[in-house]
Motif scaffolding. Structure first.
Motif, PDB file in Angstrom:
ATOM      1  N   LEU A 227      32.057  15.897 -67.937  1.00 21.57           N
ATOM      2  CA  LEU A 227      31.552  14.626 -67.421  1.00 21.57           C
ATOM      3  C   LEU A 227      30.505  14.923 -66.359  1.00 21.57           C
ATOM      4  CD1 LEU A 227      33.284  11.383 -66.369  1.00 21.57           C
ATOM      5  CD2 LEU A 227      32.184  12.715 -64.570  1.00 21.57           C
ATOM      6  N   VAL A 228      29.439  14.091 -66.330  1.00 23.90           N
ATOM      7  CA  VAL A 228      28.479  14.105 -65.232  1.00 23.90           C
ATOM      8  C   VAL A 228      28.325  12.677 -64.727  1.00 23.90           C
ATOM      9  CG1 VAL A 228      27.185  16.168 -65.873  1.00 23.90           C
ATOM     10  CG2 VAL A 228      26.580  13.979 -66.911  1.00 23.90           C
ATOM     11  N   SER A 229      28.126  12.549 -63.413  1.00 25.99           N
ATOM     12  CA  SER A 229      28.026  11.229 -62.800  1.00 25.99           C
ATOM     13  C   SER A 229      27.047  11.287 -61.639  1.00 25.99           C
ATOM     14  CB  SER A 229      29.403  10.775 -62.301  1.00 25.99           C
ATOM     15  OG  SER A 229      29.302   9.590 -61.515  1.00 25.99           O
ATOM     16  N   ILE A 230      26.221  10.244 -61.521  1.00 32.50           N
ATOM     17  CA  ILE A 230      25.340  10.074 -60.372  1.00 32.50           C
ATOM     18  C   ILE A 230      25.510   8.655 -59.854  1.00 32.50           C
ATOM     19  CG2 ILE A 230      22.957  10.044 -59.530  1.00 32.50           C
ATOM     20  CD1 ILE A 230      22.269  12.110 -61.651  1.00 32.50           C
ATOM     21  N   ALA A 231      25.882   8.514 -58.589  1.00 36.03           N
ATOM     22  CA  ALA A 231      26.090   7.206 -57.957  1.00 36.03           C
ATOM     23  C   ALA A 231      27.006   6.327 -58.792  1.00 36.03           C
ATOM     24  CB  ALA A 231      24.750   6.518 -57.710  1.00 36.03           C
ATOM     25  N   GLY A 232      28.044   6.938 -59.395  1.00 37.82           N
ATOM     26  CA  GLY A 232      29.038   6.181 -60.139  1.00 37.82           C
ATOM     27  C   GLY A 232      28.703   5.937 -61.593  1.00 37.82           C
ATOM     28  N   ASN A 233      27.476   6.193 -62.024  1.00 42.93           N
ATOM     29  CA  ASN A 233      27.087   6.037 -63.425  1.00 42.93           C
ATOM     30  C   ASN A 233      27.370   7.360 -64.136  1.00 42.93           C
ATOM     31  OD1 ASN A 233      25.319   3.317 -63.435  1.00 42.93           O
ATOM     32  ND2 ASN A 233      24.984   4.452 -61.543  1.00 42.93           N
ATOM     33  N   TYR A 234      28.124   7.317 -65.220  1.00 42.92           N
ATOM     34  CA  TYR A 234      28.608   8.558 -65.800  1.00 42.92           C
ATOM     35  C   TYR A 234      28.414   8.617 -67.306  1.00 42.92           C
ATOM     36  CZ  TYR A 234      32.659   6.168 -67.789  1.00 42.92           C
ATOM     37  OH  TYR A 234      33.469   5.328 -68.526  1.00 42.92           O
ATOM     38  N   LYS A 235      28.485   9.830 -67.832  1.00 42.11           N
ATOM     39  CA  LYS A 235      28.573  10.081 -69.267  1.00 42.11           C
ATOM     40  C   LYS A 235      29.538  11.238 -69.486  1.00 42.11           C
ATOM     41  CE  LYS A 235      24.064   8.553 -71.075  1.00 42.11           C
ATOM     42  NZ  LYS A 235      24.609   7.547 -72.005  1.00 42.11           N
ATOM     43  N   VAL A 236      30.285  11.163 -70.566  1.00 40.09           N
ATOM     44  CA  VAL A 236      31.110  12.286 -70.994  1.00 40.09           C
ATOM     45  C   VAL A 236      30.339  13.081 -72.038  1.00 40.09           C
ATOM     46  CG1 VAL A 236      33.271  11.123 -70.466  1.00 40.09           C
ATOM     47  CG2 VAL A 236      32.262  10.854 -72.736  1.00 40.09           C
TER      48      VAL A 236
ATOM     49  N   ALA B  67      27.497  13.773 -58.590  1.00 35.18           N
ATOM     50  CA  ALA B  67      26.487  13.786 -57.536  1.00 35.18           C
ATOM     51  C   ALA B  67      26.307  12.369 -56.986  1.00 35.18           C
ATOM     52  CB  ALA B  67      25.158  14.311 -58.075  1.00 35.18           C
ATOM     53  N   GLY B  68      25.749  12.271 -55.773  1.00 38.82           N
ATOM     54  CA  GLY B  68      25.558  10.956 -55.167  1.00 38.82           C
ATOM     55  C   GLY B  68      26.863  10.204 -55.030  1.00 38.82           C
ATOM     56  N   ALA B  69      27.913  10.908 -54.592  1.00 42.22           N
ATOM     57  CA  ALA B  69      29.256  10.324 -54.583  1.00 42.22           C
ATOM     58  C   ALA B  69      29.378   9.116 -53.673  1.00 42.22           C
ATOM     59  CB  ALA B  69      30.282  11.382 -54.174  1.00 42.22           C
ATOM     60  N   GLN B  70      28.506   9.017 -52.662  1.00 46.03           N
ATOM     61  CA  GLN B  70      28.533   7.864 -51.759  1.00 46.03           C
ATOM     62  C   GLN B  70      27.467   6.830 -52.129  1.00 46.03           C
ATOM     63  OE1 GLN B  70      30.805   7.331 -49.455  1.00 46.03           O
ATOM     64  NE2 GLN B  70      31.841   9.289 -49.686  1.00 46.03           N
ATOM     65  N   GLY B  71      26.952   6.916 -53.353  1.00 47.16           N
ATOM     66  CA  GLY B  71      26.017   5.909 -53.830  1.00 47.16           C
ATOM     67  C   GLY B  71      24.560   6.308 -53.789  1.00 47.16           C
ATOM     68  N   ASN B  72      24.227   7.575 -53.542  1.00 49.07           N
ATOM     69  CA  ASN B  72      22.834   8.027 -53.496  1.00 49.07           C
ATOM     70  C   ASN B  72      22.249   8.089 -54.902  1.00 49.07           C
ATOM     71  OD1 ASN B  72      20.383   9.269 -53.109  1.00 49.07           O
ATOM     72  ND2 ASN B  72      21.213  11.156 -52.249  1.00 49.07           N
TER      73      ASN B  72
ATOM     74  N   ASP C  91      27.668  14.469 -52.050  1.00 47.06           N
ATOM     75  CA  ASP C  91      27.010  13.221 -51.666  1.00 47.06           C
ATOM     76  C   ASP C  91      25.516  13.287 -51.956  1.00 47.06           C
ATOM     77  OD1 ASP C  91      29.414  12.234 -50.840  1.00 47.06           O
ATOM     78  OD2 ASP C  91      29.104  12.678 -48.720  1.00 47.06           O
ATOM     79  N   GLY C  92      24.999  14.499 -52.151  1.00 44.31           N
ATOM     80  CA  GLY C  92      23.603  14.700 -52.511  1.00 44.31           C
ATOM     81  C   GLY C  92      23.485  15.188 -53.933  1.00 44.31           C
TER      82      GLY C  92
END
Length: 256
Positions: free
Chosen positions: A219-228, A200-205, A185-186
């Motif tokens: 894959l990496v993702s922060i607050a739902g925004n991702y790239k493969v 990261a930021g799985a709850q929208g952080n 979540d952080g």
């Protein structure tokens, strides 16, 4: 004399963290939705191929008919994914789920709803931005997500394993292997190779970040925004990298 009863369960049921993607339907254009999902599967087959998908109709002005929803399910299956549930939205959504013989995930959309994350999209429905060049100078590292101590994982995370740090940062002292998944979540700090998935930021952080010593992530993702991996600049691969979110896009910079 009666036989001794066997009280041992034939199947042990446990409820836990599972990897599942939420597809928030913005417009009920089934051909377009199928084409988009087909493209995702082709670009990241290890991630999206045969992936479990939750259908979220909350962005539509009205709930689809059973026939429309079934057509969508068939289209997503044809694209290589598996719709397995409907996200809770209203009584009409619940009726639709029952008609489709699919379960309702009552709190799934609450955790990843864009309104709670300042407009951040969910991982499965977010448009994939074009790969951005590395920033000339990365901003200063983000502050911890909250006052709770971070979670530390000291052993390698291998294929098929998933580690989730709820409400705190996650530090991995070794490696994250291909097919493994770390969620926080952080922020996420990896003191070794990152070859699997880091969320990261799985709850929208949106202030969460990802740090690793050697970047080769699926894959990496922060607050739902991702790239493969295929969308990340080539000069980032195999190097120590910092990843953060800026204006709705993931930014990458080599850590000097």
């Amino acid at each position: 004399m009666s036989a001794t009863p066997n009280y041992e369960l034939a199947g042990e049921l446990k409820i836990g963290q599972v990897g599942i993607a939420n597809l928030r339907i913005q417009t009920l254009d089934i051909a377009r939705l199928q084409a988009e999902m087909d493209d995702r599967v082709k670009r990241a087959p290890n991630l999206f191929g045969h992936a479990a998908i939750v259908l979220d109709f909350g962005a539509l002005s009205e709930v689809p008919t059973v026939a429309q929803a079934q057509q969508l399910i068939d289209a997503l299956r044809a694209a290589g994914t598996l719709p397995v549930a409907v996200a809770y939205g209203s009584s009409a959504t619940e009726q639709l789920a029952r008609a489709l013989n699919l379960p309702i995930l009552a709190k799934f959309r609450e955790s990843f709803d864009p309104s709670r994350a300042g407009g951040a999209a969910t991982a499965a429905s977010a448009p994939v931005p074009a790969a951005a060049p590395a920033a000339a100078a990365a901003p200063a590292p983000a502050a911890p997500s909250n006052d709770q101590p971070g979670q530390i994982h000291a052993t390698p995370i291998r294929s098929g394993q998933q580690i989730y740090a709820a409400g705190k940062d996650l530090t991995v002292l070794t490696s994250v292997g291909a097919g493994a998944e770390v969620i926080s979540d952080g922020s996420i700090h990896i003191y070794g190779p990152l070859r699997g998935r880091a969320i990261a930021g799985a709850q929208g952080n949106e202030n969460a970040r990802i740090f690793c010593r050697e970047f080769d992530a699926e894959l990496v993702s922060i607050a739902g925004n991702y790239k493969v991996l295929e969308e990340v600049p080539q000069d980032m691969r195999g190097r120590p990298v910092q990843i953060w979110l800026q204006d709705g896009q993931l930014k990458f910079a080599v850590i000097e």
